[in-house]
Design an enzyme around this catalytic site. Structure first.
Site, PDB file in Angstrom:
ATOM      1  N   VAL A  14      44.129   3.670  -3.943  1.00 55.90           N
ATOM      2  CA  VAL A  14      44.539   3.623  -5.348  1.00 55.90           C
ATOM      3  C   VAL A  14      44.144   2.301  -6.003  1.00 55.90           C
ATOM      4  O   VAL A  14      43.545   2.265  -7.076  1.00 55.90           O
ATOM      5  CB  VAL A  14      46.059   3.839  -5.483  1.00 55.90           C
ATOM      6  CG1 VAL A  14      46.505   3.669  -6.930  1.00 55.90           C
ATOM      7  CG2 VAL A  14      46.441   5.221  -4.960  1.00 55.90           C
ATOM      8  N   ARG A  37      40.459  -6.181   5.448  1.00 51.12           N
ATOM      9  CA  ARG A  37      40.110  -5.373   4.267  1.00 51.12           C
ATOM     10  C   ARG A  37      39.489  -6.245   3.172  1.00 51.12           C
ATOM     11  O   ARG A  37      38.464  -5.898   2.600  1.00 51.12           O
ATOM     12  CB  ARG A  37      41.375  -4.677   3.752  1.00 51.12           C
ATOM     13  CG  ARG A  37      41.255  -3.953   2.420  1.00 51.12           C
ATOM     14  CD  ARG A  37      40.445  -2.703   2.540  1.00 51.12           C
ATOM     15  NE  ARG A  37      40.559  -1.871   1.345  1.00 51.12           N
ATOM     16  CZ  ARG A  37      39.661  -0.974   0.987  1.00 51.12           C
ATOM     17  NH1 ARG A  37      38.574  -0.784   1.729  1.00 51.12           N
ATOM     18  NH2 ARG A  37      39.835  -0.242  -0.095  1.00 51.12           N
ATOM     19  N   CYS A 258      50.417  12.141  -0.248  1.00 50.28           N
ATOM     20  CA  CYS A 258      51.049  12.632  -1.484  1.00 50.28           C
ATOM     21  C   CYS A 258      51.847  13.912  -1.268  1.00 50.28           C
ATOM     22  O   CYS A 258      53.067  13.899  -1.267  1.00 50.28           O
ATOM     23  CB  CYS A 258      49.986  12.871  -2.564  1.00 50.28           C
ATOM     24  SG  CYS A 258      49.304  11.349  -3.252  1.00 50.28           S
TER      25      CYS A 258
END
Length: 422
Positions: A14, A37, A258
């Protein structure tokens, strides 16, 4: 370029697309606590595959950091961290609370904190705002403000991207709601939908995935019923689908960050206010048990075919929670694996999309490099990756031993070509 500097907290599926799009328009800092990351992003590599190398290059105003000091001069903070569930299926707001603490420690007068993480209605103002106030010693809606704009990212979907998905926006005051809405209009090409309150925006997000979950649960239940009646489920759905208003859902695993999670957030809040959400929880129960159901079906078909189950070799094709996506969060294939292990089966998991180290760290499962020809007593098509769709049924059967079965979870082949499917 707008003069308000943005910090994006969390650079996952996101947060990174947000940081990239804003980084094309104005000064933006992407913050994440994962140094690996951040270093990969600094080198122009996105392991989530949600952005391209060119898109990373195009974000000329974007920088990355793991240091809170680097974001203290920002005036808009957008928090996009995971909101999972715990082992008891309860909301786990650990990441959200820690992100709020971090932002609160650098919060200044007139700053705006926008949340994108999926939560139950009321969480932003009931959980996050007190943390921001405590850490900053500032007063909500006097010294600082909040907004909410729920993420609608669909991992692995090259058609529906951040910029062409309408964005729901909200703010803690009318003025802030307008500012938040204007902010997102800078990057959302299809427009925004400003709502009346943060709670409305929170509720809108959480019911989007709950609706899908309930619909899929209904189709999964139909698949169970039709299997008992020895009726091909896909044939029934195709026939029903000839009516214009029949919803085209298909049975299968329901995992991911989700759909497999959000209904529990809504159920949690419903129970908190004294209502038992029967349909939501029934749907979740059914979908949560599809891994076990598929394992049971596979074992039954093997037994009918005279294939000895104990010490059998089983190939599971696909491990991610959905097709053409490297995301393994909350994948239901794990439930299938665990159930088959109870029968002392030898399992090979093959998925060309999966980071093997991530699978080992997350689930203690190491996917194989490639299936072996002639080895397997059962082959389960669990995820509809494009690589699998390119294979013919004979190519897949070549992985099977002399006597084997193929179980097709994803309807990649016609019913007569396989030995069983949902």
């Amino acid at each position: 370029m707008n003069n308000k500097k943005i910090a994006i907290i969390g650079l996952g599926y996101v947060g990174l697309p947000l940081a990239v799009e804003f980084g094309k328009k104005r000064s933006t800092i992407g913050f994440d606590t994962n140094i690996v990351r951040v270093n990969k992003l600094k080198n122009g590599k996105d392991t989530t595959l949600e952005t391209t190398n060119q898109e990373l290059k195009d974000a000329i105003y974007l920088n990355y950091t793991i240091n809170l000091e680097d974001i203290k001069n920002c005036e808009i903070f957008i928090i996009a961290v995971p909101t999972p569930i715990d082992k008891h299926k309860k909301p786990d707001l650990t990441y959200l609370k820690k992100a709020s603490e971090a932002v609160g420690s650098v919060l200044k007068k007139n700053d705006i904190v926008i949340y994108e993480s999926t939560v139950y209605p009321g969480a932003t103002e009931e959980v996050c705002v007190p943390i921001l106030e405590e850490q900053s010693s500032l007063v909500f809606n006097k010294d600082f403000y909040c907004g909410y704009s729920p993420e609608r990212i669909n991992p692995g979907d090259s058609e529906h991207r951040l910029t062409n998905i309408k964005k729901v926006t909200a703010g803690s005051t009318k003025e802030i709601a307008t500012e938040v809405d204007n902010l997102y209009q800078e990057i959302i090409t299809v427009g925004t939908h400003k709502v009346s309150s943060i709670k409305v925006a929170e509720a809108a997000k959480v019911i989007e995935n709950t609706q899908r979950d309930v619909n899929i649960a209904f189709i999964n239940e139909l698949a169970v019923i039709f299997n008992k009646l020895q009726i091909d489920t896909e044939s029934v759905l195709e026939a029903a689908g000839t009516k214009w208003n029949f919803l085209p859902f298909r049975p299968g695993f329901v995992g991911g960050h989700c759909i497999g999670v959000d209904p529990y957030y809504l159920a949690h809040k419903a129970l908190e206010v004294g209502y038992h959400p029967n349909i939501i929880l029934a749907g979740r129960w059914l979908n949560d048990n599809m891994g076990s159901y598929v394992a049971d079906q596979v074992i039954k078909i093997m037994t009918k075919k005279g294939i000895h189950v104990v010490d059998s070799n089983i190939l599971i094709m696909g491990f991610t929670f959905k097709e053409n996506c490297p995301d393994i969060r909350n994948t239901q294939v794990v439930d299938l694996v665990e159930e088959l292990k109870r029968f002392n089966c030898n399992l090979d998991i093959y998925d060309p999309w999966v980071d093997k180290n991530e699978a080992v760290n997350e689930y203690d499962i190491k996917p194989i490099d490639r299936p072996l020809v002639g080895k397997y007593d059962a082959i389960i098509l669990a995820v509809a990756h494009s690589e699998f769709k390119k294979l013919s049924i004979s190519e897949i059967r070549s992985f099977g031993s002399q006597k084997h079965i193929i179980y097709d979870v994803k309807y990649l082949f016609k019913a007569f070509e396989t030995d069983g499917r949902l």
